[in-house]
Scaffold this motif. Structure first.
Motif, PDB file in Angstrom:
ATOM      1  N   CYS A  25       0.711  -1.043   0.151  1.00  0.00           N
ATOM      2  CA  CYS A  25       0.222  -0.048  -0.185  1.00  0.00           C
ATOM      3  C   CYS A  25       0.840   1.045   0.177  1.00  0.00           C
ATOM      4  N   LEU A  26       1.943   1.114   0.372  1.00  0.00           N
ATOM      5  CA  LEU A  26       2.870   2.493   0.483  1.00  0.00           C
ATOM      6  C   LEU A  26       3.705   2.775  -0.398  1.00  0.00           C
ATOM      7  N   THR A  27       3.560   1.914  -1.221  1.00  0.00           N
ATOM      8  CA  THR A  27       3.891   1.766  -2.839  1.00  0.00           C
ATOM      9  C   THR A  27       3.774   2.543  -3.876  1.00  0.00           C
ATOM     10  N   MET A  93       8.925   7.960   8.223  1.00  0.00           N
ATOM     11  CA  MET A  93       8.525   7.093   7.844  1.00  0.00           C
ATOM     12  C   MET A  93       9.573   7.093   6.731  1.00  0.00           C
ATOM     13  N   ARG A  94       9.954   6.181   6.622  1.00  0.00           N
ATOM     14  CA  ARG A  94      11.142   5.769   5.495  1.00  0.00           C
ATOM     15  C   ARG A  94      10.448   5.499   4.255  1.00  0.00           C
ATOM     16  N   ALA A  95       9.477   5.613   4.271  1.00  0.00           N
ATOM     17  CA  ALA A  95       8.553   4.660   2.452  1.00  0.00           C
ATOM     18  C   ALA A  95       8.004   5.784   2.155  1.00  0.00           C
ATOM     19  N   ALA A 122      21.163   2.437   9.171  1.00  0.00           N
ATOM     20  CA  ALA A 122      21.518   3.681   8.641  1.00  0.00           C
ATOM     21  C   ALA A 122      20.353   3.686   7.632  1.00  0.00           C
ATOM     22  N   ARG A 123      20.367   2.536   6.550  1.00  0.00           N
ATOM     23  CA  ARG A 123      19.234   2.951   5.758  1.00  0.00           C
ATOM     24  C   ARG A 123      19.367   4.550   4.778  1.00  0.00           C
ATOM     25  N   PRO A 124      20.436   5.126   3.848  1.00  0.00           N
ATOM     26  CA  PRO A 124      20.373   5.118   3.444  1.00  0.00           C
ATOM     27  C   PRO A 124      19.685   5.393   1.656  1.00  0.00           C
ATOM     28  N   MET A 125      20.039   6.387   0.671  1.00  0.00           N
ATOM     29  CA  MET A 125      18.609   6.497  -0.295  1.00  0.00           C
ATOM     30  C   MET A 125      19.926   6.433  -1.549  1.00  0.00           C
ATOM     31  N   ASP A 126      21.516   6.108  -1.330  1.00  0.00           N
ATOM     32  CA  ASP A 126      21.959   5.857  -2.862  1.00  0.00           C
ATOM     33  C   ASP A 126      21.971   4.941  -3.721  1.00  0.00           C
ATOM     34  N   LEU A 127      21.092   4.109  -3.573  1.00  0.00           N
ATOM     35  CA  LEU A 127      20.683   3.105  -4.709  1.00  0.00           C
ATOM     36  C   LEU A 127      19.160   3.793  -5.415  1.00  0.00           C
ATOM     37  N   HIS A 128      18.890   4.860  -4.813  1.00  0.00           N
ATOM     38  CA  HIS A 128      17.456   5.128  -5.542  1.00  0.00           C
ATOM     39  C   HIS A 128      18.513   6.636  -6.438  1.00  0.00           C
ATOM     40  N   PHE A 163      22.200  -3.846  -5.879  1.00  0.00           N
ATOM     41  CA  PHE A 163      21.689  -5.099  -4.453  1.00  0.00           C
ATOM     42  C   PHE A 163      20.483  -4.140  -4.578  1.00  0.00           C
ATOM     43  N   ALA A 164      19.796  -6.409  -4.391  1.00  0.00           N
ATOM     44  CA  ALA A 164      18.486  -5.781  -4.473  1.00  0.00           C
ATOM     45  C   ALA A 164      17.624  -5.160  -3.205  1.00  0.00           C
ATOM     46  N   SER A 165      17.636  -3.364  -3.399  1.00  0.00           N
ATOM     47  CA  SER A 165      17.108  -2.900  -2.361  1.00  0.00           C
ATOM     48  C   SER A 165      15.596  -2.915  -3.522  1.00  0.00           C
ATOM     49  N   VAL A 166      13.996  -2.674  -2.126  1.00  0.00           N
ATOM     50  CA  VAL A 166      12.880  -3.099  -2.690  1.00  0.00           C
ATOM     51  C   VAL A 166      12.475  -1.470  -3.055  1.00  0.00           C
ATOM     52  N   GLY A 167      12.840  -0.571  -2.541  1.00  0.00           N
ATOM     53  CA  GLY A 167      12.405   0.820  -2.479  1.00  0.00           C
ATOM     54  C   GLY A 167      13.290   1.373  -3.915  1.00  0.00           C
ATOM     55  N   ARG A 190      12.474  -8.529  -6.015  1.00  0.00           N
ATOM     56  CA  ARG A 190      11.342  -9.062  -6.396  1.00  0.00           C
ATOM     57  C   ARG A 190      10.485 -10.369  -5.323  1.00  0.00           C
ATOM     58  N   GLU A 191      10.338  -9.390  -4.661  1.00  0.00           N
ATOM     59  CA  GLU A 191       9.199  -9.185  -3.223  1.00  0.00           C
ATOM     60  C   GLU A 191       7.746  -8.780  -4.016  1.00  0.00           C
ATOM     61  N   PRO A 192       7.165  -9.527  -3.565  1.00  0.00           N
ATOM     62  CA  PRO A 192       5.428  -9.905  -4.315  1.00  0.00           C
ATOM     63  C   PRO A 192       5.453  -8.237  -4.431  1.00  0.00           C
ATOM     64  N   THR A 307      13.232 -10.585   6.635  1.00  0.00           N
ATOM     65  CA  THR A 307      13.530  -9.644   7.179  1.00  0.00           C
ATOM     66  C   THR A 307      12.517  -9.835   8.342  1.00  0.00           C
ATOM     67  N   ASP A 308      11.623  -8.526   8.364  1.00  0.00           N
ATOM     68  CA  ASP A 308      10.264  -8.083   8.852  1.00  0.00           C
ATOM     69  C   ASP A 308      10.208  -9.240   9.809  1.00  0.00           C
ATOM     70  N   LEU A 309      10.571 -10.583   9.899  1.00  0.00           N
ATOM     71  CA  LEU A 309       9.959 -11.821  10.500  1.00  0.00           C
ATOM     72  C   LEU A 309      10.564 -12.179  11.239  1.00  0.00           C
TER      73      LEU A 309
HETATM   74  C1  UD1 Z   1      11.831  -2.038   3.027  1.00  0.00           C
HETATM   75  C2  UD1 Z   1      10.100  -2.771   3.953  1.00  0.00           C
HETATM   76  C3  UD1 Z   1      11.029  -2.762   5.314  1.00  0.00           C
HETATM   77  C4  UD1 Z   1      11.316  -4.021   4.846  1.00  0.00           C
HETATM   78  C5  UD1 Z   1      12.689  -4.283   3.557  1.00  0.00           C
HETATM   79  C6  UD1 Z   1      13.765  -5.353   3.703  1.00  0.00           C
HETATM   80  C7  UD1 Z   1       8.276  -0.987   2.544  1.00  0.00           C
HETATM   81  C8  UD1 Z   1       7.560   0.280   3.086  1.00  0.00           C
HETATM   82  N1  UD1 Z   1       9.573  -1.041   3.960  1.00  0.00           N
HETATM   83  O1  UD1 Z   1      12.226  -1.296   2.869  1.00  0.00           O
HETATM   84  O2  UD1 Z   1       9.843  -3.391   5.689  1.00  0.00           O
HETATM   85  O3  UD1 Z   1      12.526  -4.591   5.261  1.00  0.00           O
HETATM   86  O4  UD1 Z   1      12.043  -3.532   2.600  1.00  0.00           O
HETATM   87  O5  UD1 Z   1      12.480  -5.986   2.726  1.00  0.00           O
HETATM   88  O6  UD1 Z   1       8.333  -1.892   2.117  1.00  0.00           O
HETATM   89  N2  UD1 Z   1      19.954   0.636   0.981  1.00  0.00           N
HETATM   90  C9  UD1 Z   1      20.772   0.951   0.607  1.00  0.00           C
HETATM   91  N3  UD1 Z   1      20.450   2.124  -0.222  1.00  0.00           N
HETATM   92  C10 UD1 Z   1      19.725   3.176  -0.880  1.00  0.00           C
HETATM   93  C11 UD1 Z   1      18.401   1.223  -0.213  1.00  0.00           C
HETATM   94  C12 UD1 Z   1      19.108   0.798   0.726  1.00  0.00           C
HETATM   95  O7  UD1 Z   1      22.390   0.801   1.066  1.00  0.00           O
HETATM   96  O8  UD1 Z   1      19.435   3.090  -1.072  1.00  0.00           O
HETATM   97  C13 UD1 Z   1      20.250  -0.278   2.052  1.00  0.00           C
HETATM   98  C14 UD1 Z   1      18.483  -0.337   3.211  1.00  0.00           C
HETATM   99  O9  UD1 Z   1      20.212   0.205   4.345  1.00  0.00           O
HETATM  100  C15 UD1 Z   1      19.565  -1.726   3.732  1.00  0.00           C
HETATM  101  C16 UD1 Z   1      18.603  -2.344   2.847  1.00  0.00           C
HETATM  102  O10 UD1 Z   1      19.334  -1.537   1.462  1.00  0.00           O
HETATM  103  O11 UD1 Z   1      20.125  -2.171   4.742  1.00  0.00           O
HETATM  104  C17 UD1 Z   1      17.557  -3.461   2.525  1.00  0.00           C
HETATM  105  O12 UD1 Z   1      17.098  -1.632   2.035  1.00  0.00           O
HETATM  106  P1  UD1 Z   1      15.718  -2.141   1.155  1.00  0.00           P
HETATM  107  O13 UD1 Z   1      15.731  -3.377   0.707  1.00  0.00           O
HETATM  108  O14 UD1 Z   1      15.561  -0.599   0.007  1.00  0.00           O
HETATM  109  O15 UD1 Z   1      14.356  -2.005   2.053  1.00  0.00           O
HETATM  110  P2  UD1 Z   1      13.407  -0.444   2.264  1.00  0.00           P
HETATM  111  O16 UD1 Z   1      12.886  -0.321   0.920  1.00  0.00           O
HETATM  112  O17 UD1 Z   1      13.728   1.213   3.202  1.00  0.00           O
END
Ligand code: UD1
Length: 422
Positions: A25-27, A93-95, A122-128, A163-167, A190-192, A307-309
């Motif tokens: 929902c948040l995306t 909220m990071r989302a 830390a959760r940076p945004m570099d991959l975005h 890295f396969a970042s979800v966001g 590849r998340e649902p 990780t969320d479980l």
């Molecule tokens: C989403 C979920 C969150 C879940 C996570 C991993 C939402 C709203 N949140 O978070 O509940 O725990 O996926 O399954 O969907 N990273 C970087 N650089 C970036 C982006 C991420 O280094 O630009 C790192 C993060 O610090 C973290 C890892 O990548 O260590 C995973 O992050 P990411 O997959 O992006 O998670 P979110 O999308 O924030």
């Protein structure tokens, strides 16, 4: 501040309905920014994170109404007035950063605050940023805000994520829907929830293929139109409640659950001695004989163990027979629930990203503090299995991701109540 009082009282039996996915929902909500026509979401969960996203979209000038007790969200981004996501909302909220891709794609401009520190890492945004820059955006950091521009519009590109970042996958896919030409995103998540986003974008007229695999191809279109979309089932809420009968014993059916959403997690439950079976209405989870057996867990991107479980699984391992090693590979600081579980009599040693849990016969109730969303529910699960009373404070974390938690657990026989704060 409210707290939750749990009294351990034996096996749980019955049914728990599972809500629509918070993270989907948040995306899906920011996807409304891609079109001037209305987007309606059904099966939305009733959570404080959804209210935060509503406030963010409204601050940009979007119309957002919550219908049918919050289960339907009707949105329109016809007359947006701002392209700035303010720190005051993003820090909650990071989302919130998921408005970056859509705003940039539709308006050629976006200003989004960096989320700042977060309890679990830390959760940076570099991959975005890397992905959007590959599509031709110019992005600079000023005063804590990412200032993104694409004066001539975004252009399709081939991009591989480190890295396969979800966001980052979500932001890049949304941005690419309105870019000129074709984008190929490699090492995509590849998340649902990403599959659900793509299905919704496709209803809005986007041309996308490969979702659910690590290569997603997006053919840019000139505009997207309105749509109605049903939010996918929340696999994390599902997994959390699958653990309730696993930890307390009994048999619970999770309505709306599907095995494909929780395959790697269900395999671990099976190895621990908990039975999981698909039914016509969902998943049935049962533990009938004695304690569960310890199993090792490594968190990974989907389809690996989520990780969320991890926190909730740790609660189960606290009462398992044997020693389990839980390795957290997604977030660097995600064991804050461990010292709280130790207060309940658990035997846990944490070294860096690894927690070693040796099961004890029975946990003991204690006052404990929720430190983040998933940690808070792990303490409730532990409390259900403990002797005596457990009070979990700071439950505002819980309200971010679990609707009607008291009602759902009471419905299967748990002794749980919410205590109103002063
Ligand atoms: C989403 C979920 C969150 C879940 C996570 C991993 C939402 C709203 N949140 O978070 O509940 O725990 O996926 O399954 O969907 N990273 C970087 N650089 C970036 C982006 C991420 O280094 O630009 C790192 C993060 O610090 C973290 C890892 O990548 O260590 C995973 O992050 P990411 O997959 O992006 O998670 P979110 O999308 O924030």
């Amino acid at each position: 501040m409210d707290s939750i009082l749990v009294t351990g009282n034996g096996p749980l039996n019955g049914q728990i309905p599972i809500a629509g996915a918070k993270n989907a929902c948040l995306t899906l909500m920011p996807a409304t920014l891609l079109s001037e026509e209305p987007l309606t979401l059904t099966n939305a969960p009733r959570l404080s994170d959804i209210k935060t996203m509503t406030a963010l979209l409204q601050s940009l000038g979007a119309e957002v109404s919550s219908l049918q007790d919050g289960q339907v969200i009707a949105m329109s981004s016809h007359d947006l007035t701002s392209q700035t996501a303010d720190y005051e909302i993003v820090r909650k909220m990071r989302a919130s950063n998921l408005v970056l891709g859509p705003l940039l794609a539709r308006f050629g401009e976006a200003v989004v605050s960096l989320p700042g520190g977060c309890a679990i890492g830390a959760r940076p945004m570099d991959l975005h940023v890397d992905g959007l820059e590959a599509l031709g955006a110019e992005i600079e950091l000023k005063d804590g805000y990412l200032h993104a521009k694409a004066p001539g519009g975004l252009k399709g590109a081939v991009h591989e994520m480190r890295f396969a970042s979800v966001g980052a996958t979500e932001n890049i896919v949304m941005a690419a829907t309105l870019a000129k030409g074709t984008t190929v995103l490699m090492n995509a998540a590849r998340e649902p929830e990403i599959v659900d986003l793509v299905e919704c974008l496709r209803k809005m007229g986007a041309q996308i293929s490969g979702e659910g695999t690590s290569t997603i191809e997006i053919q840019g279109v000139d505009r997207l139109h309105g749509a109605t979309h049903q939010v996918v089932t929340d696999r994390i809420e599902l997994g959390t409640y699958m653990l309730a009968p696993a930890i307390c014993g009994g048999e619970v059916e999770l309505l709306g659950g599907r095995m494909s959403l929780v395959e790697s997690f269900a395999a671990k439950l099976d190895a621990a001695g908990v039975s999981v079976a698909e039914t016509t209405n969902g998943l049935k989870v049962a533990r009938k004989n004695g304690r569960v057996t310890s199993v090792d867990v490594v968190t990974e991107p989907f389809p690996g163990f989520p990780t969320d479980l991890q926190a909730q699984m740790m609660a189960l391992m606290c009462t398992a027979e044997g020693t389990a090693v839980l390795e957290e590979r997604i977030f660097e600081n995600r064991f804050m629930h461990a010292p709280e579980l130790v207060r309940m009599g658990a035997n846990i040693e944490v070294h860096g990203g690894t927690a070693t849990v040796t099961g004890v016969e029975r946990l003991k109730g204690a006052p404990v503090m929720a430190t983040d969303l998933r940690a808070s529910v792990s303490l409730i699960l532990a409390g259900l299995a403990a002797e005596g009373e457990t009070t979990v404070s700071r439950v505002y974390h819980l309200d971010r991701g679990y609707e009607h938690v008291v009602r759902k657990l009471e419905g299967v026989g748990a002794k749980i109540e919410r205590i109103k704060g002063q």
